[in-house]
Design a protein around this motif. Structure first.
Motif, PDB file in Angstrom:
ATOM      1  N   SER A   1      -7.040   1.263  -2.414  1.00  0.00           N
ATOM      2  CA  SER A   1      -7.408   0.478  -3.347  1.00  0.00           C
ATOM      3  C   SER A   1      -6.324  -0.812  -2.953  1.00  0.00           C
ATOM      4  N   CYS A   2      -6.523  -1.192  -1.680  1.00  0.00           N
ATOM      5  CA  CYS A   2      -5.928  -2.377  -1.092  1.00  0.00           C
ATOM      6  C   CYS A   2      -7.003  -3.813  -1.022  1.00  0.00           C
ATOM      7  N   GLU A   3      -6.594  -4.824  -1.744  1.00  0.00           N
ATOM      8  CA  GLU A   3      -7.583  -5.867  -1.947  1.00  0.00           C
ATOM      9  C   GLU A   3      -7.383  -6.934  -0.867  1.00  0.00           C
ATOM     10  N   SER A   4      -6.845  -6.894   0.372  1.00  0.00           N
ATOM     11  CA  SER A   4      -6.509  -8.011   1.216  1.00  0.00           C
ATOM     12  C   SER A   4      -6.714  -7.261   2.450  1.00  0.00           C
ATOM     13  N   LEU A   5      -7.271  -7.823   3.546  1.00  0.00           N
ATOM     14  CA  LEU A   5      -7.400  -7.415   4.741  1.00  0.00           C
ATOM     15  C   LEU A   5      -7.123  -8.480   5.913  1.00  0.00           C
ATOM     16  N   ALA A   6      -6.109  -8.256   6.809  1.00  0.00           N
ATOM     17  CA  ALA A   6      -5.951  -9.409   7.690  1.00  0.00           C
ATOM     18  C   ALA A   6      -6.252  -8.582   9.200  1.00  0.00           C
TER      19      ALA A   6
ATOM     20  N   PRO B   1       2.513  -9.671   1.044  1.00  0.00           N
ATOM     21  CA  PRO B   1       2.319  -8.256   0.938  1.00  0.00           C
ATOM     22  C   PRO B   1       2.350  -7.369  -0.411  1.00  0.00           C
ATOM     23  N   PRO B   2       1.440  -6.541  -0.718  1.00  0.00           N
ATOM     24  CA  PRO B   2       0.998  -5.611   0.359  1.00  0.00           C
ATOM     25  C   PRO B   2      -0.254  -5.824   0.811  1.00  0.00           C
ATOM     26  N   PHE B   3      -0.663  -5.746   2.023  1.00  0.00           N
ATOM     27  CA  PHE B   3      -2.044  -5.833   2.394  1.00  0.00           C
ATOM     28  C   PHE B   3      -2.094  -4.982   3.769  1.00  0.00           C
ATOM     29  N   VAL B   4      -3.607  -4.676   4.312  1.00  0.00           N
ATOM     30  CA  VAL B   4      -3.635  -4.066   5.441  1.00  0.00           C
ATOM     31  C   VAL B   4      -4.080  -4.942   6.349  1.00  0.00           C
ATOM     32  N   CYS B   5      -3.408  -4.617   7.753  1.00  0.00           N
ATOM     33  CA  CYS B   5      -3.610  -5.468   8.878  1.00  0.00           C
ATOM     34  C   CYS B   5      -4.450  -4.675  10.053  1.00  0.00           C
ATOM     35  N   LEU B   6      -5.165  -5.210  10.452  1.00  0.00           N
ATOM     36  CA  LEU B   6      -5.976  -4.639  11.795  1.00  0.00           C
ATOM     37  C   LEU B   6      -5.453  -5.306  12.890  1.00  0.00           C
ATOM     38  N   VAL B   7      -4.350  -4.433  13.799  1.00  0.00           N
ATOM     39  CA  VAL B   7      -3.854  -5.187  14.882  1.00  0.00           C
ATOM     40  C   VAL B   7      -4.668  -4.753  16.361  1.00  0.00           C
TER      41      VAL B   7
ATOM     42  N   ILE C   1     -12.124  -0.930   6.678  1.00  0.00           N
ATOM     43  CA  ILE C   1     -12.614  -1.146   5.409  1.00  0.00           C
ATOM     44  C   ILE C   1     -12.396   0.320   4.554  1.00  0.00           C
ATOM     45  N   ARG C   2     -12.591   1.204   5.375  1.00  0.00           N
ATOM     46  CA  ARG C   2     -12.229   2.659   4.683  1.00  0.00           C
ATOM     47  C   ARG C   2     -10.974   2.896   4.014  1.00  0.00           C
ATOM     48  N   LEU C   3     -10.038   2.397   4.847  1.00  0.00           N
ATOM     49  CA  LEU C   3      -8.651   2.229   4.512  1.00  0.00           C
ATOM     50  C   LEU C   3      -8.181   1.435   3.300  1.00  0.00           C
ATOM     51  N   CYS C   4      -8.779   0.182   3.168  1.00  0.00           N
ATOM     52  CA  CYS C   4      -8.553  -0.699   2.069  1.00  0.00           C
ATOM     53  C   CYS C   4      -9.244   0.019   0.791  1.00  0.00           C
ATOM     54  N   ARG C   5     -10.435   0.660   0.647  1.00  0.00           N
ATOM     55  CA  ARG C   5     -10.857   1.292  -0.013  1.00  0.00           C
ATOM     56  C   ARG C   5     -10.263   2.274  -0.812  1.00  0.00           C
ATOM     57  N   GLU C   6      -9.791   3.257   0.316  1.00  0.00           N
ATOM     58  CA  GLU C   6      -9.064   4.388  -0.228  1.00  0.00           C
ATOM     59  C   GLU C   6      -7.814   4.241  -0.795  1.00  0.00           C
TER      60      GLU C   6
END
Length: 354
Positions: free
Chosen positions: A267-272, A134-140, A260-265
């Motif tokens: 500034s999150c470099e990881s998506l799971a 962490p931190p990262f964005v996760c699409l559940v 992807i929009r959430l990661c970009r806005e």
């Protein structure tokens, strides 16, 4: 958070229609992962029957626990804690696992740790991705949940987007029934879409107002059903591969564009990705392509770790155990437990509330 070496957690999962037990070492190494599926039983009814699911869990729970320890080459004395899914899920099914875990932890004198089912799905990413932190964005994306989660730390979550109606998995099941594929809908739609044209039919992408990260799949489901009904009324032949491929394209675009929009806005470099629908081939390909284009690291569990399993519960339980969480004999099943919440009837012994 200081890590102790060789911490072995037994995980138990009975939230829906899989009876599962697993043992992990230090959270990320799976020593065993045993799953007894009820799909064949529930297929006859076109979906999960809660009462039948609970009875099947009762029949299988001891067997899968014994097998998981045997495959791990361990006995109960080798364990450090017992982790169990306490919610959300089917209340009767959850109670089987919670009751078993409470009795077992008491009998062998080991700590009991409750785990949120969705936190388990998110934690499945840690098992095969040693560099993920962490931190990262996760699409559940699962049968009952569609959420965009900011994983701030192990066990610390913020839901930034979610479905306002049907979960994506529900839409898959309903479309599968409508075209005669049956249950379970997700994998059958995925297979039927092979060779289909994803651009053959333009279905809606579920735009919603208010929160740019929220989803809506009710309109998409209705659009598919209307397409089928119109074709039947006019005698038009329906290409099931094209319909399924087009449906998947709509779902994938809605999910991935927001992630992807959430990661970009942010500034999150990881998506799971996580959950049963995260095993869908079209979704995985779309996320991978979009992440590559946007310079985002993409993490996903193997398909067997996307569907319900106990390795993910043991993994999440490991980090809860390290944080000091301990649950007592008053732990209850919480069928509607929000992510990050603590079951209101949970007792704590020697641990800390968070």
């Amino acid at each position: 958070m200081g890590e102790k070496r060789e911490i072995r957690i037994l995980g138990i999962e009975t939230s829906c229609d899989e009876t599962a037990a697993a043992v992990t070492k230090n959270g990320r190494e799976v020593l065993s992962n045993v799953i007894s599926s009820q799909i064949a039983v529930h297929t006859e009814y076109g979906g999960v029957v809660p009462e039948i699911a609970s009875r099947k869990h009762l029949e299988k729970i001891d067997e899968v626990i014994e097998l998981s320890l045997s495959e791990a080459g361990l006995d109960f004395s080798s364990l450090d804690a017992v982790a169990v899914t306490s919610g959300p899920g089917l209340v009767g099914a959850l109670l089987v696992g919670v009751s078993e875990a409470k009795a077992l932890a008491y009998a062998i004198g080991k700590p009991l740790v409750a785990v949120h089912h969705i936190a388990g799905h998110i934690a499945a990413n840690y098992i095969e991705n040693p560099d993920l932190r962490p931190p990262f964005v996760c699409l559940v994306v699962s049968g009952g949940h569609t959420e965009l989660v900011l994983v701030r730390d192990y066990g610390s979550f913020e839901i930034l987007g979610q479905s306002r109606d049907d979960a994506a998995g529900e839409a898959f099941d309903k479309v599968a029934r409508a075209v005669g594929l049956g249950y379970p809908g997700g994998p059958k739609v995925d297979r039927a879409a092979e060779g289909g044209d994803p651009e053959a039919i333009r279905f809606p992408r579920g735009e919603v107002s208010g929160n740019p990260y929220d989803f809506s799949f009710s309109g998409l489901k209705s659009a598919v059903l209307n397409y089928i009904n119109r074709a039947k009324m006019t005698g038009e032949e329906i290409s099931v591969p094209d319909l399924c491929a087009s449906f998947q394209a709509s779902v994938s675009e809605a999910l991935v564009s927001r992630a992807i929009r959430l990661c970009r806005e942010r500034s999150c470099e990881s998506l799971a990705i996580a959950g049963g629908v995260a095993s869908n081939s079209a979704l995985r390909k779309r996320v991978e392509a979009e992440c590559l284009e946007n310079g985002i690291r993409f993490y996903r569990p193997s398909p067997v770790l996307c569907t319900d399993n106990a390795a993910m519960i043991a993994c999440a339980g490991y980090y809860e155990y390290l944080s000091g969480r301990r649950d007592g004999a008053s732990l209850n099943a919480c069928p509607n437990l929000p992510l990050g919440a603590i079951c209101p009837k949970s007792g704590r012994e020697g641990g800390q509330e968070r």
